[in-house]
Design a protein around this motif. Structure first.
Motif, PDB file in Angstrom:
ATOM      1  N   ASP A 143      -7.305   0.426  -2.043  1.00  0.00           N
ATOM      2  CA  ASP A 143      -7.600   1.076  -3.317  1.00  0.00           C
ATOM      3  C   ASP A 143      -6.548   0.599  -4.321  1.00  0.00           C
ATOM      4  O   ASP A 143      -5.354   0.872  -4.148  1.00  0.00           O
ATOM      5  CB  ASP A 143      -7.539   2.601  -3.137  1.00  0.00           C
ATOM      6  CG  ASP A 143      -7.819   3.364  -4.418  1.00  0.00           C
ATOM      7  OD1 ASP A 143      -7.908   2.739  -5.497  1.00  0.00           O
ATOM      8  OD2 ASP A 143      -7.936   4.602  -4.344  1.00  0.00           O
ATOM      9  N   PRO A 144      -6.959  -0.117  -5.369  1.00  0.00           N
ATOM     10  CA  PRO A 144      -5.970  -0.637  -6.316  1.00  0.00           C
ATOM     11  C   PRO A 144      -5.147   0.461  -7.002  1.00  0.00           C
ATOM     12  O   PRO A 144      -4.033   0.216  -7.443  1.00  0.00           O
ATOM     13  CB  PRO A 144      -6.804  -1.410  -7.337  1.00  0.00           C
ATOM     14  CG  PRO A 144      -8.204  -0.987  -7.133  1.00  0.00           C
ATOM     15  CD  PRO A 144      -8.327  -0.481  -5.731  1.00  0.00           C
ATOM     16  N   ASN A 145      -5.672   1.673  -7.056  1.00  0.00           N
ATOM     17  CA  ASN A 145      -4.921   2.778  -7.647  1.00  0.00           C
ATOM     18  C   ASN A 145      -3.851   3.312  -6.709  1.00  0.00           C
ATOM     19  O   ASN A 145      -3.001   4.095  -7.119  1.00  0.00           O
ATOM     20  CB  ASN A 145      -5.868   3.908  -8.048  1.00  0.00           C
ATOM     21  CG  ASN A 145      -6.823   3.471  -9.127  1.00  0.00           C
ATOM     22  OD1 ASN A 145      -6.437   2.784 -10.064  1.00  0.00           O
ATOM     23  ND2 ASN A 145      -8.088   3.825  -8.974  1.00  0.00           N
ATOM     24  N   ARG A 146      -3.900   2.912  -5.434  1.00  0.00           N
ATOM     25  CA  ARG A 146      -2.926   3.361  -4.448  1.00  0.00           C
ATOM     26  C   ARG A 146      -2.119   2.202  -3.878  1.00  0.00           C
ATOM     27  O   ARG A 146      -1.523   2.306  -2.823  1.00  0.00           O
ATOM     28  CB  ARG A 146      -3.619   4.140  -3.330  1.00  0.00           C
ATOM     29  CG  ARG A 146      -4.135   5.479  -3.834  1.00  0.00           C
ATOM     30  CD  ARG A 146      -4.577   6.367  -2.689  1.00  0.00           C
ATOM     31  NE  ARG A 146      -4.753   7.718  -3.159  1.00  0.00           N
ATOM     32  CZ  ARG A 146      -3.877   8.703  -2.962  1.00  0.00           C
ATOM     33  NH1 ARG A 146      -2.776   8.491  -2.314  1.00  0.00           N
ATOM     34  NH2 ARG A 146      -4.130   9.912  -3.405  1.00  0.00           N
ATOM     35  N   GLU A 187       0.849  -1.191   0.000  1.00  0.00           N
ATOM     36  CA  GLU A 187       0.000   0.000   0.000  1.00  0.00           C
ATOM     37  C   GLU A 187       0.885   1.242   0.000  1.00  0.00           C
ATOM     38  O   GLU A 187       1.743   1.397   0.854  1.00  0.00           O
ATOM     39  CB  GLU A 187      -0.904   0.011   1.229  1.00  0.00           C
ATOM     40  CG  GLU A 187      -1.909  -1.112   1.220  1.00  0.00           C
ATOM     41  CD  GLU A 187      -2.859  -1.078   2.418  1.00  0.00           C
ATOM     42  OE1 GLU A 187      -2.530  -0.453   3.445  1.00  0.00           O
ATOM     43  OE2 GLU A 187      -3.938  -1.668   2.304  1.00  0.00           O
ATOM     44  N   VAL A 188       0.674   2.116  -0.968  1.00  0.00           N
ATOM     45  CA  VAL A 188       1.467   3.332  -1.104  1.00  0.00           C
ATOM     46  C   VAL A 188       0.758   4.428  -0.318  1.00  0.00           C
ATOM     47  O   VAL A 188      -0.306   4.889  -0.702  1.00  0.00           O
ATOM     48  CB  VAL A 188       1.646   3.729  -2.592  1.00  0.00           C
ATOM     49  CG1 VAL A 188       2.530   4.955  -2.708  1.00  0.00           C
ATOM     50  CG2 VAL A 188       2.219   2.570  -3.385  1.00  0.00           C
ATOM     51  N   GLN A 189       1.354   4.804   0.786  1.00  0.00           N
ATOM     52  CA  GLN A 189       0.734   5.766   1.705  1.00  0.00           C
ATOM     53  C   GLN A 189       0.833   7.190   1.167  1.00  0.00           C
ATOM     54  O   GLN A 189       1.668   7.477   0.329  1.00  0.00           O
ATOM     55  CB  GLN A 189       1.419   5.670   3.081  1.00  0.00           C
ATOM     56  CG  GLN A 189       1.282   4.307   3.727  1.00  0.00           C
ATOM     57  CD  GLN A 189      -0.153   3.901   3.967  1.00  0.00           C
ATOM     58  OE1 GLN A 189      -1.023   4.726   4.223  1.00  0.00           O
ATOM     59  NE2 GLN A 189      -0.423   2.610   3.872  1.00  0.00           N
ATOM     60  N   PRO A 190       0.053   8.109   1.635  1.00  0.00           N
ATOM     61  CA  PRO A 190      -1.048   7.934   2.579  1.00  0.00           C
ATOM     62  C   PRO A 190      -2.336   7.516   1.863  1.00  0.00           C
ATOM     63  O   PRO A 190      -2.411   7.547   0.640  1.00  0.00           O
ATOM     64  CB  PRO A 190      -1.199   9.319   3.193  1.00  0.00           C
ATOM     65  CG  PRO A 190      -0.788  10.257   2.109  1.00  0.00           C
ATOM     66  CD  PRO A 190       0.287   9.517   1.332  1.00  0.00           C
ATOM     67  N   ASN A 191      -3.325   7.153   2.639  1.00  0.00           N
ATOM     68  CA  ASN A 191      -4.683   6.828   2.167  1.00  0.00           C
ATOM     69  C   ASN A 191      -4.730   5.684   1.168  1.00  0.00           C
ATOM     70  O   ASN A 191      -5.413   5.772   0.160  1.00  0.00           O
ATOM     71  CB  ASN A 191      -5.358   8.058   1.553  1.00  0.00           C
ATOM     72  CG  ASN A 191      -5.322   9.254   2.461  1.00  0.00           C
ATOM     73  OD1 ASN A 191      -5.453   9.117   3.669  1.00  0.00           O
ATOM     74  ND2 ASN A 191      -5.124  10.423   1.904  1.00  0.00           N
ATOM     75  N   ALA A 192      -4.042   4.607   1.442  1.00  0.00           N
ATOM     76  CA  ALA A 192      -3.984   3.494   0.502  1.00  0.00           C
ATOM     77  C   ALA A 192      -5.127   2.495   0.661  1.00  0.00           C
ATOM     78  O   ALA A 192      -5.408   1.748  -0.255  1.00  0.00           O
ATOM     79  CB  ALA A 192      -2.659   2.758   0.665  1.00  0.00           C
ATOM     80  N   THR A 193      -5.768   2.466   1.767  1.00  0.00           N
ATOM     81  CA  THR A 193      -6.735   1.441   2.172  1.00  0.00           C
ATOM     82  C   THR A 193      -7.467   0.727   1.046  1.00  0.00           C
ATOM     83  O   THR A 193      -8.502   1.158   0.584  1.00  0.00           O
ATOM     84  CB  THR A 193      -7.781   2.032   3.136  1.00  0.00           C
ATOM     85  OG1 THR A 193      -8.374   3.163   2.485  1.00  0.00           O
ATOM     86  CG2 THR A 193      -7.146   2.478   4.435  1.00  0.00           C
TER      87      THR A 193
END
Length: 189
Positions: free
Chosen positions: A36-39, A28-34
């Motif tokens: 989300d395949p785009n993150r 997961e690429v932070q922040p706000n990765a939860t």
């Protein structure tokens, strides 16, 4: 479709940074990765260990892959490539790649949103990397500030926790009391 399945499909079941096909997982690429395949990106364990600072950053390893993967059309891959290049910008090849890398305004803002402390790892007195849950031994008698406790040399501190914002400190229990210990006073067992 499950997150990992989406990432496997997008990456053709290979690491999105290196193309390796062994030991792959979601990062997961932070922040706000939860979830989300785009993150999120799909990467090899060797990459993940360096990104999560469980292993030293290896510029020679990354020199083989980042100059290519930084051109990915996936913004999350671009962000990770940018952050890695920033961490290694003292290497000539990384500085050159960083000069060439173009990120749109939103992606650049995302890449800069997380402060990356240049791979500062928690290391014991001998340079061994410490991870949460390790057992360490005190190499010096330590007086605990604000307490009458004196932690003796040779005391084993089990199941340590890493102090997130200071790579020179860990937490552990000595005689039932949680204390902060400087990493320069411990050796990994």
């Amino acid at each position: 479709m499950k997150l990992e399945e989406q990432l496997k499909q997008r990456s053709n079941n290979s690491c999105e940074l290196t193309g390796l096909t062994e030991e792959l997982s979601v990062f997961e690429v932070q922040p706000n990765a939860t979830n989300d395949p785009n993150r999120c990106i799909y990467i090899a364990e060797v990459c993940k260990a360096q990104l999560e600072k469980r292993a030293d950053l290896d510029p020679q390893f990354w020199e083989k892959y980042l100059p290519t993967s930084m051109w990915s059309e996936v913004p999350a891959v671009q962000v990770v490539a940018y952050r890695l290049l920033q961490r290694m910008n003292n290497e000539a090849w990384a500085a050159d790649a960083l000069d060439m890398l173009y990120l749109d305004e939103d992606t650049l803002e995302w890449a800069k949103a997380v402060k990356d402390d240049a791979a500062e790892l928690h290391k014991d007195v001998n340079g061994n990397i410490l991870v949460a849950g390790d057992t360490v031994t005190l190499i010096k008698d330590l007086d605990v500030k604000g307490s009458s406790l004196n932690a003796k040399i040779g005391t084993a501190v089990r199941n340590i926790r890493l102090v997130h914002d200071n790579h020179e400190q860990i937490e552990g229990k000595v005689d039932g009391q949680t204390i902060v210990i400087l990493t320069k006073f411990v050796k990994k067992q």
